[in-house]
Enzyme design. Structure first.
Site, PDB file in Angstrom:
ATOM      1  N   HIS A  81       6.977  -1.390   3.540  1.00  0.00           N
ATOM      2  CA  HIS A  81       6.687  -0.442   2.452  1.00  0.00           C
ATOM      3  C   HIS A  81       5.304   0.201   2.608  1.00  0.00           C
ATOM      4  O   HIS A  81       4.409   0.016   1.766  1.00  0.00           O
ATOM      5  CB  HIS A  81       6.827  -1.114   1.080  1.00  0.00           C
ATOM      6  N   GLU A 107      12.130  -6.653  -2.676  1.00  0.00           N
ATOM      7  CA  GLU A 107      10.850  -6.827  -1.981  1.00  0.00           C
ATOM      8  C   GLU A 107      10.022  -7.889  -2.688  1.00  0.00           C
ATOM      9  O   GLU A 107      10.054  -7.954  -3.920  1.00  0.00           O
ATOM     10  CB  GLU A 107      10.069  -5.499  -1.980  1.00  0.00           C
ATOM     11  N   ARG A 114      14.010   3.864  -1.722  1.00  0.00           N
ATOM     12  CA  ARG A 114      13.922   2.540  -2.355  1.00  0.00           C
ATOM     13  C   ARG A 114      15.047   1.697  -1.779  1.00  0.00           C
ATOM     14  O   ARG A 114      16.161   2.198  -1.543  1.00  0.00           O
ATOM     15  CB  ARG A 114      14.086   2.643  -3.880  1.00  0.00           C
TER      16      ARG A 114
END
Ligand code: NAP
Ligand code: GLV
Length: 317
Positions: free
Chosen positions: A276, A258, A229
């Site tokens: 991602h 994000e 992450r």
């Protein structure tokens, strides 16, 4: 029959495990707004949500009938699990089905970052390549290197299996020793590894786990890969380390905030950046979606799903 809200578009066939329930599918690429999501939770017995949906205390306080939140992701830092537990709401995720696919992407980033592939390709595509040159586009070797895996769980171990095929030495760290060969304290891992790959969940303990101090421990030839992450890495510190040549390169799939990406990381010639996509293959995304729907269906049918993160809420129901 339970009422299930599926918050965002999945894939054809994904909702089959929910057959027989009253399913409301927000079949759109756009996430629900905070208010829409809270209203959906307030009107449903089950939520099938994604990592872009924030399931917080305020939402849970309004969700009187909610039994289960099934996240279509293995990471569940988007969900306030203690608040869910207090509210008696079961939280499920998608462990296992995405390990190999995510490990493949981590390895792709390891290879691409070590070989400066993004910069080299960019140079070719923009017409800057003027032919073979002996001393250009030089990277660092992956084969034979020492790989440091931070977070030696399902995905970390899948990356380790790939590394052994490349003749790499693998070291790892977790909070508690695994008792296995190559288990090091994190500082020793950072000093030793040629490549550091992050596979910890995001928590208060792992936020900025890799910051200025940690980057300073790494070798100047080292490569950092983050498919965990974004906030696990202090991105400003990483940008500084790359600019200063304190480490060689970074391969990133995840970002703090994000879909915004730190402009310095975007501009750096030594970053390989993916949007991602760790689990993004047709087969794996379908398996994740079906697993989450299956978990929601089982909970609605009175069965404790194997993917439950807070199974302690179950007997009290
Ligand atoms: P997992 O099996 O639970 O493994 C996590 C590992 O991290 C465990 O070994 C755990 O061991 C260790 N750990 C936890 N806290 C730590 C700390 N403070 N310091 C060092 N080690 C720590 O999880 P997983 O299924 O492999 O998934 C890992 C994460 O990858 C997910 O949570 C998610 O955020 C991310 N992910 C990203 C993508 C993507 O698309 N990029 C895809 C899938 C998953 P101990 O508890 O013993 O410390
Ligand atoms: C993706 O990031 C996941 O946690 O499944």
């Amino acid at each position: 029959v339970g009422r299930v809200v599926v918050t965002r578009r999945l894939l054809p066939g994904a909702l089959e495990p929910l057959a027989g329930h009253d399913v409301v599918h927000h079949d759109s690429h756009e996430p629900l707004t905070t208010e829409e999501l809270a209203a959906a939770a307030a009107s449903s017995d089950a939520l099938v949500c994604q990592l872009t949906d924030r399931i917080d205390r305020a939402l849970l306080a309004r969700a009187d009938h909610l039994t289960v939140v099934a996240n279509v992701a293995v990471g569940y830092d988007n969900i306030d699990v203690p608040a869910a537990t207090e509210a008696g709401v079961l939280v499920c995720n998608t462990p296992g089905v995405l390990d190999e696919t995510t490990a493949d992407l981590a390895f792709a980033l390891i290879l691409a970052a070590c070989r400066d592939l993004s910069s080299a390709e960019r140079s070719l595509r923009t017409g800057a390549w003027d032919g073979f040159r002996f001393d250009r586009y030089l990277g660092v070797d992956v084969h034979g290197a020492t790989l440091g895996i931070v977070g030696y769980g399902r995905i970390g171990r899948a990356v380790a299996r790939r590394a052994r095929g490349f003749g790499m030495t693998v070291v790892h760290c977790t909070r508690t020793t695994t008792g296995e060969p190559g288990c090091l304290p994190i500082d020793d891992l950072l000093r030793t590894a040629d490549i550091v790959s992050l596979h910890v969940p995001l928590s208060d303990a792992t936020r900025h786990l890799i910051g200025r101090r940690e980057l300073a421990l790494m070798k100047p030839t080292a490569v950092l890969v983050n498919t965990a992450r974004g906030p696990v890495v202090d991105e400003d510190a990483l940008a500084d380390a790359l600019d200063a040549g304190q480490i060689f390169a970074a391969g990133l799939d995840v970002y703090d905030g994000e879909p915004n990406v730190n402009p310095r990381l975007l501009a750096s010639p030594r970053t390989v950046l993916a949007p991602h996509i760790g689990s993004a293959t047709f087969a794996t995304r379908l398996a994740m979606a079906r697993l989450a729907c299956d978990s929601a269906a089982r909970a609605l049918n009175g069965e404790l799903p194997a993917t439950a993160i807070n199974p302690e809420v179950w007997p009290t129901r």
